[in-house]
Scaffold this motif. Structure first.
Motif, mmCIF file in Angstrom:
data_model
loop_
_atom_site.group_PDB
_atom_site.id
_atom_site.type_symbol
_atom_site.label_atom_id
_atom_site.label_comp_id
_atom_site.label_asym_id
_atom_site.label_seq_id
_atom_site.Cartn_x
_atom_site.Cartn_y
_atom_site.Cartn_z
ATOM 1 N N GLY A 7 0.837 -1.204 0.000
ATOM 2 C CA GLY A 7 0.000 0.000 0.000
ATOM 3 C C GLY A 7 0.873 1.256 0.000
ATOM 4 N N GLY A 8 0.441 2.264 -0.753
ATOM 5 C CA GLY A 8 1.191 3.517 -0.798
ATOM 6 C C GLY A 8 1.317 4.145 0.572
ATOM 7 N N SER A 9 0.274 4.002 1.398
ATOM 8 C CA SER A 9 0.363 4.631 2.727
ATOM 9 C C SER A 9 1.218 3.820 3.682
ATOM 10 C CB SER A 9 -1.030 4.897 3.310
ATOM 11 O OG SER A 9 -1.896 3.890 2.962
ATOM 12 N N ARG A 16 3.388 14.041 4.197
ATOM 13 C CA ARG A 16 4.384 14.931 3.586
ATOM 14 C C ARG A 16 4.607 14.548 2.131
ATOM 15 N NH1 ARG A 16 9.552 15.532 7.114
ATOM 16 N NH2 ARG A 16 9.247 13.333 7.580
ATOM 17 N N ALA A 17 4.425 15.527 1.243
ATOM 18 C CA ALA A 17 4.495 15.248 -0.196
ATOM 19 C C ALA A 17 5.828 14.592 -0.566
ATOM 20 C CB ALA A 17 4.317 16.541 -0.988
ATOM 21 N N GLY A 53 0.569 4.721 -4.425
ATOM 22 C CA GLY A 53 1.213 6.020 -4.513
ATOM 23 C C GLY A 53 1.502 6.684 -3.175
ATOM 24 N N GLY A 54 0.572 6.581 -2.217
ATOM 25 C CA GLY A 54 0.756 7.287 -0.953
ATOM 26 C C GLY A 54 0.999 8.755 -1.209
ATOM 27 N N SER A 55 2.094 9.282 -0.663
ATOM 28 C CA SER A 55 2.356 10.722 -0.836
ATOM 29 C C SER A 55 3.029 11.043 -2.179
ATOM 30 C CB SER A 55 3.181 11.264 0.331
ATOM 31 O OG SER A 55 4.455 10.672 0.377
ATOM 32 N N PHE A 56 3.212 10.025 -3.012
ATOM 33 C CA PHE A 56 3.698 10.247 -4.387
ATOM 34 C C PHE A 56 2.502 10.060 -5.336
ATOM 35 C CE2 PHE A 56 7.384 9.151 -2.017
ATOM 36 C CZ PHE A 56 8.505 9.634 -2.680
ATOM 37 N N GLY A 57 2.371 10.904 -6.309
ATOM 38 C CA GLY A 57 1.373 10.665 -7.359
ATOM 39 C C GLY A 57 -0.013 11.200 -7.069
#
Ligand code: IP8
Length: 250
Positions: A7-9, A16-17, A53-57
């Motif tokens: 998971g992205g998270s 934070r981006a 993606g989480g904080s990316f994308g």
């Protein structure tokens, strides 16, 4: 073989981006490397990793107003979103490579598309060949060509479902920020055989972002042949070694 979603998270700091959760990513990479040292029967047949993606994308996508259905014709928007996701993909792969996991990239933007009905088409010949040659292909949520829309988002979850179907995966694992699907008392539900049995806990009426996401995941996983598990980082190595982890969705 096994299709694993990180998971992205789980692997990024969502607040934070474009920031990794380096510790979590290292733990995940350790678990994968350890499990591959003495692989279970299904792991020995291959492992495909997909990350979100989480904080990316995600922030790039919302900045440009792009979603899974609303597309863009702006190449700069595509570059922003795809660039953020390929950056994260390189981080994920390098943590795996540091541990001698033979991770190689596959970027969905370069291979797949959606038709005019929004249906995802993802050729899997290269994934299959890379698996047969002993590699661990690492895919990611991405932008993707979409007939009539330009390019839209494809989520890691959609890729997992598509890969599991096409490659006839034995097992699917979703490594999430929660230890499994939780009931009203916050305890992990062991097994889910039909949506009806959990509709109350995951129901639309109480849906926050997270439970809405979980409801969609459970529905998608129930529709697949392979057994799927949703678990937290602490369950990852056990899952890869063939043990039950978190919630099993049959
Ligand atoms: O985190 C989305 O992947 P997800 C990737 O699995 C984006 O939903 C936003 C490009």
């Amino acid at each position: 073989m096994i299709v694993l979603k990180l998971g992205g998270s789980v692997v990024t700091d969502k607040d934070r981006a474009e920031t990794l959760d380096g510790e979590a990513l290292s733990r995940a990479a350790d678990a994968v490397a350890d499990a591959l040292e003495s692989p279970s029967e299904s792991l020995a047949e291959g492992l495909v990793v997909v990350h979100g993606g989480g904080s990316f994308g995600h922030h790039n996508a919302s900045e440009h107003g792009v979603s899974t259905t609303a597309g863009t014709h702006d190449p700069a928007a595509i570059q922003d979103i795809h660039g953020a996701m390929t950056t994260l993909n390189a981080f994920v792969r390098s943590r795996l490579l540091e541990r001698d996991v033979p991770a190689v990239p596959i970027h969905p933007f370069s291979v797949g598309h959606r038709d005019a009905d929004g249906e995802l088409h993802l050729p899997t010949g290269q994934v299959r060949t890379l698996l047969e040659e002993g590699f661990v292909p690492v895919l990611h949520g991405d932008v993707i060509a979409h007939a009539g829309e330009g390019a839209t988002i494809v989520s890691g979850d959609e890729l997992v479902a598509e890969l599991a179907r096409a490659l006839e995966a034995d097992r699917i694992g979703l490594c999430s920020t929660v230890p499994g699907v939780l009931d009203d008392d916050n305890s992990v539900i062991d097994r889910i055989e039909s949506y009806g049995t959990v509709a109350d806990v995951l129901g639309e009426s109480e849906a926050t972002d997270v439970t809405g996401g979980m409801a969609a995941k459970v529905r998608a996983l129930l529709a697949l042949e392979a057994d799927a598990s949703i678990f937290g980082l602490e369950g990852l190595e056990g899952f890869l070694e063939g043990e039950g982890a978190g919630t099993t969705i049959e």
